[in-house]
Design an enzyme around this catalytic site. Structure first.
Site, PDB file in Angstrom:
ATOM      1  N   PHE A 181       2.360  11.789 -54.122  1.00  0.00           N
ATOM      2  CA  PHE A 181       1.108  12.640 -53.987  1.00  0.00           C
ATOM      3  C   PHE A 181       0.677  13.192 -52.796  1.00  0.00           C
ATOM      4  O   PHE A 181       1.260  12.467 -51.908  1.00  0.00           O
ATOM      5  CB  PHE A 181      -0.055  11.990 -54.763  1.00  0.00           C
ATOM      6  CG  PHE A 181      -0.509  10.834 -54.060  1.00  0.00           C
ATOM      7  CD1 PHE A 181      -1.851  10.983 -53.009  1.00  0.00           C
ATOM      8  CD2 PHE A 181       0.233   9.507 -54.063  1.00  0.00           C
ATOM      9  CE1 PHE A 181      -1.978   9.936 -52.196  1.00  0.00           C
ATOM     10  CE2 PHE A 181      -0.473   8.454 -53.190  1.00  0.00           C
ATOM     11  CZ  PHE A 181      -1.307   8.719 -52.252  1.00  0.00           C
ATOM     12  N   CYS A 182       0.034  14.183 -52.806  1.00  0.00           N
ATOM     13  CA  CYS A 182      -0.575  14.664 -51.319  1.00  0.00           C
ATOM     14  C   CYS A 182      -2.043  15.232 -51.730  1.00  0.00           C
ATOM     15  O   CYS A 182      -2.533  15.146 -52.781  1.00  0.00           O
ATOM     16  CB  CYS A 182       0.344  15.694 -50.670  1.00  0.00           C
ATOM     17  SG  CYS A 182       0.802  16.980 -51.788  1.00  0.00           S
ATOM     18  N   THR A 183      -2.356  16.341 -50.861  1.00  0.00           N
ATOM     19  CA  THR A 183      -3.642  16.735 -50.686  1.00  0.00           C
ATOM     20  C   THR A 183      -3.848  17.800 -52.011  1.00  0.00           C
ATOM     21  O   THR A 183      -4.533  17.581 -52.853  1.00  0.00           O
ATOM     22  CB  THR A 183      -4.032  17.521 -49.654  1.00  0.00           C
ATOM     23  OG1 THR A 183      -4.131  16.784 -48.384  1.00  0.00           O
ATOM     24  CG2 THR A 183      -5.519  18.137 -49.807  1.00  0.00           C
ATOM     25  N   ILE A 210      -4.325  15.235 -54.914  1.00  0.00           N
ATOM     26  CA  ILE A 210      -5.402  14.584 -55.048  1.00  0.00           C
ATOM     27  C   ILE A 210      -6.644  15.491 -55.257  1.00  0.00           C
ATOM     28  O   ILE A 210      -7.795  15.054 -56.157  1.00  0.00           O
ATOM     29  CB  ILE A 210      -5.705  14.150 -53.441  1.00  0.00           C
ATOM     30  CG1 ILE A 210      -4.968  13.112 -53.159  1.00  0.00           C
ATOM     31  CG2 ILE A 210      -7.222  13.302 -53.513  1.00  0.00           C
ATOM     32  CD1 ILE A 210      -4.996  12.698 -51.550  1.00  0.00           C
TER      33      ILE A 210
END
Length: 251
Positions: A181-183, A210
């Protein structure tokens, strides 16, 4: 809050980047929109803000191009314009990894949506009974603002360090379902493909990152806020801006 902020990306083969850059500059300037657009042969990545009408009018214009017809933009709001200026840049990659063989525009890794990830985290395993771990692909200063509870964090100072970190830590991923996951989804999309090509099984990317998780699931299983690369510095689980969180220009 009157300023609409959008974040969007798409891995898609692009040509004639100089002409596309000029068209985007003219369209954005005419609508008074500020922010950053990155273009590369592998796709587009954008962070923009303006009054709602201007943003929606621009997205309507952009989606007339068949390459961007299905571009999905994640939205949040702020009281003030979080960008000082407009930049449209041509780059070798829209998110730098330094691995030319990783080409998301040719095919994505499997994705898991936010509600499914929450259900897996609620139960501690996926639908096949395997333990689930989340893998944060962001830089250290972003992770320190907020991340999923018990997420794997390799203390990256930049995304180009991710491939070497995989080689050094791959043993800890064995036998588990990995959700990178990331932004907003762009880094974890490349990360998931790299993990697969490194021979690691049961790998997913968190679809929409996210920001999409916050929109669909709120704070569940997440500690802190989500760092963003503009003057808001971070947003909480309701996608409201936080201030004075810290800063860095590294993306």
């Amino acid at each position: 809050m009157k300023i609409l902020n959008i974040a969007a990306y798409k891995f898609v083969a692009l040509q004639q980047l100089a002409e596309l850059k000029q068209a985007l500059l003219e369209a954005l300037t005419a609508r008074g929109i500020k922010g950053t657009v990155l273009l590369a042969e592998e796709g587009i990545n954008l962070f923009l803000a303006a009054e709602s009408g201007a943003i929606h009018d621009f997205l309507t214009w952009l989606r007339l191009d068949a390459r961007f017809a299905d571009l999905h933009a994640k939205q949040s709001w702020s009281h003030a314009q979080p960008f000082a200026k407009l930049l449209v840049k041509i780059k070798p990659e829209i998110i730098r990894m330094n691995h030319p063989a990783i080409r998301p525009e040719s095919g994505r890794a499997p994705a898991v949506d936010a509600t499914t990830l929450k259900r897996w985290l609620d139960s501690g395993h996926d639908d096949a009974g395997r333990p689930v771990v989340t893998l944060d692909t962001r830089n250290t200063f972003e992770v320190d603002v907020g991340t999923f509870k018990n997420a794997i964090d390799w203390r990256l100072s930049k995304f180009t360090e991710f491939p070497q970190a995989v080689l050094e830590h791959r043993a800890e991923l064995a036998g588990k379902t990995i959700v990178s996951f990331c932004t907003g989804g762009i880094r974890c999309e490349k990360a998931a493909i790299y993990l697969q090509e490194a021979g690691i099984d049961n790998v997913y990317q968190l679809d929409g990152g996210i920001l999409q998780y916050f929109e669909d699931c709120g704070q569940a299983h997440f500690d802190g806020d989500c760092f963003v690369f503009d003057d808001r510095r971070a947003v909480d689980a309701a996608l409201r801006p936080r201030v004075n969180v810290g800063a860095s220009s590294d993306i």
